[in-house]
Design a protein around this motif. Structure first.
Motif, PDB file in Angstrom:
ATOM      1  N   HIS A  42       0.836  -1.198   0.000  1.00 43.16           N
ATOM      2  CA  HIS A  42       0.000   0.000   0.000  1.00 43.16           C
ATOM      3  C   HIS A  42       0.866   1.241   0.000  1.00 43.16           C
ATOM      4  CE1 HIS A  42      -3.296  -2.630   0.750  1.00 43.16           C
ATOM      5  NE2 HIS A  42      -2.900  -2.939   1.956  1.00 43.16           N
ATOM      6  N   GLY A  43       0.533   2.101  -0.909  1.00 36.46           N
ATOM      7  CA  GLY A  43       1.213   3.383  -0.944  1.00 36.46           C
ATOM      8  C   GLY A  43       0.201   4.480  -1.144  1.00 36.46           C
ATOM      9  N   ASN A  44       0.601   5.643  -0.787  1.00 32.35           N
ATOM     10  CA  ASN A  44      -0.239   6.807  -1.004  1.00 32.35           C
ATOM     11  C   ASN A  44       0.497   7.752  -1.938  1.00 32.35           C
ATOM     12  OD1 ASN A  44      -2.511   6.200   0.568  1.00 32.35           O
ATOM     13  ND2 ASN A  44      -1.495   6.888   2.426  1.00 32.35           N
ATOM     14  N   PRO A  45      -0.030   7.954  -3.155  1.00 36.82           N
ATOM     15  CA  PRO A  45       0.595   8.914  -4.061  1.00 36.82           C
ATOM     16  C   PRO A  45       0.603  10.309  -3.439  1.00 36.82           C
ATOM     17  CG  PRO A  45      -1.105   7.631  -5.179  1.00 36.82           C
ATOM     18  CD  PRO A  45      -1.219   7.339  -3.720  1.00 36.82           C
ATOM     19  N   ALA A  46       1.382  11.172  -4.016  1.00 37.65           N
ATOM     20  CA  ALA A  46       1.471  12.546  -3.518  1.00 37.65           C
ATOM     21  C   ALA A  46       0.145  13.275  -3.690  1.00 37.65           C
ATOM     22  CB  ALA A  46       2.569  13.294  -4.264  1.00 37.65           C
ATOM     23  N   VAL A  47      -0.109  14.183  -2.783  1.00 34.06           N
ATOM     24  CA  VAL A  47      -1.261  15.077  -2.903  1.00 34.06           C
ATOM     25  C   VAL A  47      -0.840  16.186  -3.856  1.00 34.06           C
ATOM     26  CG1 VAL A  47      -2.763  16.694  -1.680  1.00 34.06           C
ATOM     27  CG2 VAL A  47      -2.076  14.546  -0.580  1.00 34.06           C
ATOM     28  N   THR A  48      -1.594  16.355  -4.933  1.00 36.88           N
ATOM     29  CA  THR A  48      -1.243  17.390  -5.906  1.00 36.88           C
ATOM     30  C   THR A  48      -2.086  18.654  -5.745  1.00 36.88           C
ATOM     31  OG1 THR A  48      -2.684  16.377  -7.571  1.00 36.88           O
ATOM     32  CG2 THR A  48      -0.347  15.754  -7.601  1.00 36.88           C
ATOM     33  N   LYS A  49      -3.347  18.491  -5.385  1.00 36.90           N
ATOM     34  CA  LYS A  49      -4.209  19.652  -5.146  1.00 36.90           C
ATOM     35  C   LYS A  49      -5.495  19.194  -4.485  1.00 36.90           C
ATOM     36  CE  LYS A  49      -6.374  23.622  -7.303  1.00 36.90           C
ATOM     37  NZ  LYS A  49      -6.747  24.288  -8.548  1.00 36.90           N
ATOM     38  N   GLU A  50      -5.925  19.922  -3.477  1.00 32.11           N
ATOM     39  CA  GLU A  50      -7.206  19.661  -2.813  1.00 32.11           C
ATOM     40  C   GLU A  50      -8.216  20.707  -3.259  1.00 32.11           C
ATOM     41  OE1 GLU A  50      -7.514  19.008   1.362  1.00 32.11           O
ATOM     42  OE2 GLU A  50      -5.734  17.762   1.427  1.00 32.11           O
ATOM     43  N   PRO A  51      -9.486  20.433  -3.041  1.00 31.82           N
ATOM     44  CA  PRO A  51     -10.494  21.465  -3.320  1.00 31.82           C
ATOM     45  C   PRO A  51     -10.235  22.694  -2.453  1.00 31.82           C
ATOM     46  CG  PRO A  51     -11.543  19.347  -2.891  1.00 31.82           C
ATOM     47  CD  PRO A  51     -10.095  19.199  -2.541  1.00 31.82           C
ATOM     48  N   ALA A  52     -10.783  23.800  -2.854  1.00 34.21           N
ATOM     49  CA  ALA A  52     -10.715  25.011  -2.032  1.00 34.21           C
ATOM     50  C   ALA A  52     -11.808  24.885  -0.974  1.00 34.21           C
ATOM     51  CB  ALA A  52     -10.921  26.247  -2.896  1.00 34.21           C
ATOM     52  N   TRP A  53     -11.469  24.218   0.136  1.00 29.22           N
ATOM     53  CA  TRP A  53     -12.454  23.967   1.197  1.00 29.22           C
ATOM     54  C   TRP A  53     -12.985  25.283   1.729  1.00 29.22           C
ATOM     55  CZ3 TRP A  53     -13.791  19.141   0.965  1.00 29.22           C
ATOM     56  CH2 TRP A  53     -12.857  18.158   0.634  1.00 29.22           C
ATOM     57  N   ASN A  54     -14.278  25.336   1.990  1.00 27.02           N
ATOM     58  CA  ASN A  54     -14.870  26.567   2.508  1.00 27.02           C
ATOM     59  C   ASN A  54     -14.525  26.787   3.981  1.00 27.02           C
ATOM     60  OD1 ASN A  54     -16.771  24.410   3.262  1.00 27.02           O
ATOM     61  ND2 ASN A  54     -18.079  26.077   3.969  1.00 27.02           N
ATOM     62  N   SER A  55     -14.115  25.720   4.676  1.00 29.38           N
ATOM     63  CA  SER A  55     -13.719  25.870   6.077  1.00 29.38           C
ATOM     64  C   SER A  55     -12.915  24.651   6.519  1.00 29.38           C
ATOM     65  CB  SER A  55     -14.945  26.022   6.986  1.00 29.38           C
ATOM     66  OG  SER A  55     -15.594  24.770   7.144  1.00 29.38           O
ATOM     67  N   PRO A  56     -12.118  24.813   7.567  1.00 28.99           N
ATOM     68  CA  PRO A  56     -11.401  23.652   8.109  1.00 28.99           C
ATOM     69  C   PRO A  56     -12.361  22.570   8.615  1.00 28.99           C
ATOM     70  CG  PRO A  56     -10.475  25.704   8.979  1.00 28.99           C
ATOM     71  CD  PRO A  56     -11.741  26.058   8.233  1.00 28.99           C
ATOM     72  N   LYS A  87      -8.765   1.775  -4.783  1.00 31.92           N
ATOM     73  CA  LYS A  87      -8.465   2.068  -6.196  1.00 31.92           C
ATOM     74  C   LYS A  87      -9.717   2.604  -6.894  1.00 31.92           C
ATOM     75  CE  LYS A  87      -6.728  -0.201 -10.387  1.00 31.92           C
ATOM     76  NZ  LYS A  87      -7.846  -0.101 -11.299  1.00 31.92           N
ATOM     77  N   GLU A  88     -10.849   1.931  -6.709  1.00 32.31           N
ATOM     78  CA  GLU A  88     -12.093   2.379  -7.334  1.00 32.31           C
ATOM     79  C   GLU A  88     -12.567   3.717  -6.762  1.00 32.31           C
ATOM     80  OE1 GLU A  88     -14.999  -0.748  -7.116  1.00 32.31           O
ATOM     81  OE2 GLU A  88     -13.852  -2.034  -8.479  1.00 32.31           O
ATOM     82  N   GLY A  89     -12.436   3.888  -5.455  1.00 31.44           N
ATOM     83  CA  GLY A  89     -12.830   5.147  -4.834  1.00 31.44           C
ATOM     84  C   GLY A  89     -12.049   6.322  -5.385  1.00 31.44           C
ATOM     85  N   ARG A  90     -10.732   6.134  -5.517  1.00 29.62           N
ATOM     86  CA  ARG A  90      -9.893   7.195  -6.076  1.00 29.62           C
ATOM     87  C   ARG A  90     -10.224   7.472  -7.533  1.00 29.62           C
ATOM     88  NH1 ARG A  90      -4.054   5.249  -3.579  1.00 29.62           N
ATOM     89  NH2 ARG A  90      -4.382   6.057  -1.448  1.00 29.62           N
ATOM     90  N   GLU A  91     -10.600   6.439  -8.275  1.00 32.46           N
ATOM     91  CA  GLU A  91     -10.974   6.640  -9.681  1.00 32.46           C
ATOM     92  C   GLU A  91     -12.263   7.448  -9.808  1.00 32.46           C
ATOM     93  OE1 GLU A  91     -11.158   2.726 -11.382  1.00 32.46           O
ATOM     94  OE2 GLU A  91      -8.976   2.534 -11.482  1.00 32.46           O
ATOM     95  N   HIS A  92     -13.189   7.242  -8.893  1.00 32.82           N
ATOM     96  CA  HIS A  92     -14.462   7.967  -8.949  1.00 32.82           C
ATOM     97  C   HIS A  92     -14.290   9.419  -8.528  1.00 32.82           C
ATOM     98  CE1 HIS A  92     -17.328   4.842 -10.000  1.00 32.82           C
ATOM     99  NE2 HIS A  92     -16.564   4.019  -9.303  1.00 32.82           N
ATOM    100  N   MET A  93     -13.525   9.630  -7.464  1.00 29.87           N
ATOM    101  CA  MET A  93     -13.295  10.985  -6.980  1.00 29.87           C
ATOM    102  C   MET A  93     -12.113  10.945  -6.031  1.00 29.87           C
ATOM    103  SD  MET A  93     -15.890  13.774  -5.372  1.00 29.87           S
ATOM    104  CE  MET A  93     -16.527  12.588  -4.230  1.00 29.87           C
ATOM    105  N   ASN A  94     -11.188  11.879  -6.224  1.00 31.10           N
ATOM    106  CA  ASN A  94      -9.991  11.900  -5.398  1.00 31.10           C
ATOM    107  C   ASN A  94      -9.749  13.330  -4.922  1.00 31.10           C
ATOM    108  OD1 ASN A  94      -7.406  11.819  -4.305  1.00 31.10           O
ATOM    109  ND2 ASN A  94      -6.712  10.266  -5.747  1.00 31.10           N
ATOM    110  N   PHE A  95      -9.960  13.546  -3.638  1.00 31.93           N
ATOM    111  CA  PHE A  95      -9.801  14.881  -3.062  1.00 31.93           C
ATOM    112  C   PHE A  95      -8.345  15.329  -3.021  1.00 31.93           C
ATOM    113  CE2 PHE A  95     -13.850  13.422  -1.130  1.00 31.93           C
ATOM    114  CZ  PHE A  95     -14.664  14.394  -1.677  1.00 31.93           C
ATOM    115  N   SER A  96      -7.415  14.442  -3.330  1.00 29.83           N
ATOM    116  CA  SER A  96      -5.993  14.781  -3.349  1.00 29.83           C
ATOM    117  C   SER A  96      -5.481  15.104  -4.743  1.00 29.83           C
ATOM    118  CB  SER A  96      -5.166  13.613  -2.790  1.00 29.83           C
ATOM    119  OG  SER A  96      -5.488  13.365  -1.458  1.00 29.83           O
ATOM    120  N   GLU A  97      -6.335  14.972  -5.736  1.00 31.31           N
ATOM    121  CA  GLU A  97      -5.934  15.251  -7.120  1.00 31.31           C
ATOM    122  C   GLU A  97      -6.980  16.136  -7.791  1.00 31.31           C
ATOM    123  OE1 GLU A  97      -5.147  11.446  -8.978  1.00 31.31           O
ATOM    124  OE2 GLU A  97      -3.396  11.106  -7.696  1.00 31.31           O
ATOM    125  N   TRP A  98      -7.302  17.219  -7.121  1.00 31.04           N
ATOM    126  CA  TRP A  98      -8.353  18.111  -7.592  1.00 31.04           C
ATOM    127  C   TRP A  98      -7.933  18.881  -8.840  1.00 31.04           C
ATOM    128  CZ3 TRP A  98     -12.648  16.566  -5.760  1.00 31.04           C
ATOM    129  CH2 TRP A  98     -13.814  17.309  -5.974  1.00 31.04           C
TER     130      TRP A  98
END
Length: 139
Positions: free
Chosen positions: A23-37, A75-86
């Motif tokens: 198991h590895g976690n690829p780098a986070v490239t961009k997150e959504p512009a969250w409206n709040s923490p 793998k499927e979850g990341r393919e559908h939507m990935n908050f780390s690759e916005w």
């Protein structure tokens, strides 16, 4: 007793099948512009294990055959939507509110081992409002 010995042997042997153990976690490239923490924290609790590159790989995700299922789900979850690759197109970003509202997300089988992902009605409402503000207009 004979069947139990064979079953135990099978469980031991399948641990040597490499799929689902690395198991590895690829780098986070961009997150959504969250409206709040707070919105980000709710999404992190309920969604990030399958829909980000910040998956917490728990002990059972290294034990076959569960590891195979976890690997596939992430793998499927990341393919559908990935908050780390916005910075890439997201197939289902516009469906977050309807998925949460309908109870389809988080998946029912995820919740027993991840009780923190179970959101109260107030938290669900806050997550859906945060989705509207952070991810764009929701249908």
């Amino acid at each position: 007793m004979k069947y139990l010995k064979w079953a135990l042997l099978a469980v031991v042997l399948i641990q040597f099948i490499p799929f689902g153990h690395d198991h590895g976690n690829p780098a986070v490239t961009k997150e959504p512009a969250w409206n709040s923490p707070d919105t980000r924290a709710l999404f992190r609790r309920a969604c990030f294990d399958c829909h980000s590159n910040e998956t917490a790989w728990r002990w059972y995700s290294y034990v076959a055959p569960v590891s195979w299922l976890v690997e596939r789900d992430v793998k499927e979850g990341r393919e559908h939507m990935n908050f780390s690759e916005w910075d890439k197109p997201q197939r289902h970003a516009e469906h977050v509110v309807e998925e949460v509202k309908s109870g389809d997300m988080p998946l029912w089988f995820y919740l027993p081992l991840h009780p923190a992902a179970k959101l109260s009605d107030v938290e669900k409402a806050a997550l859906m409002e945060g989705a509207e503000k952070s991810l764009g207009a929701q249908k």
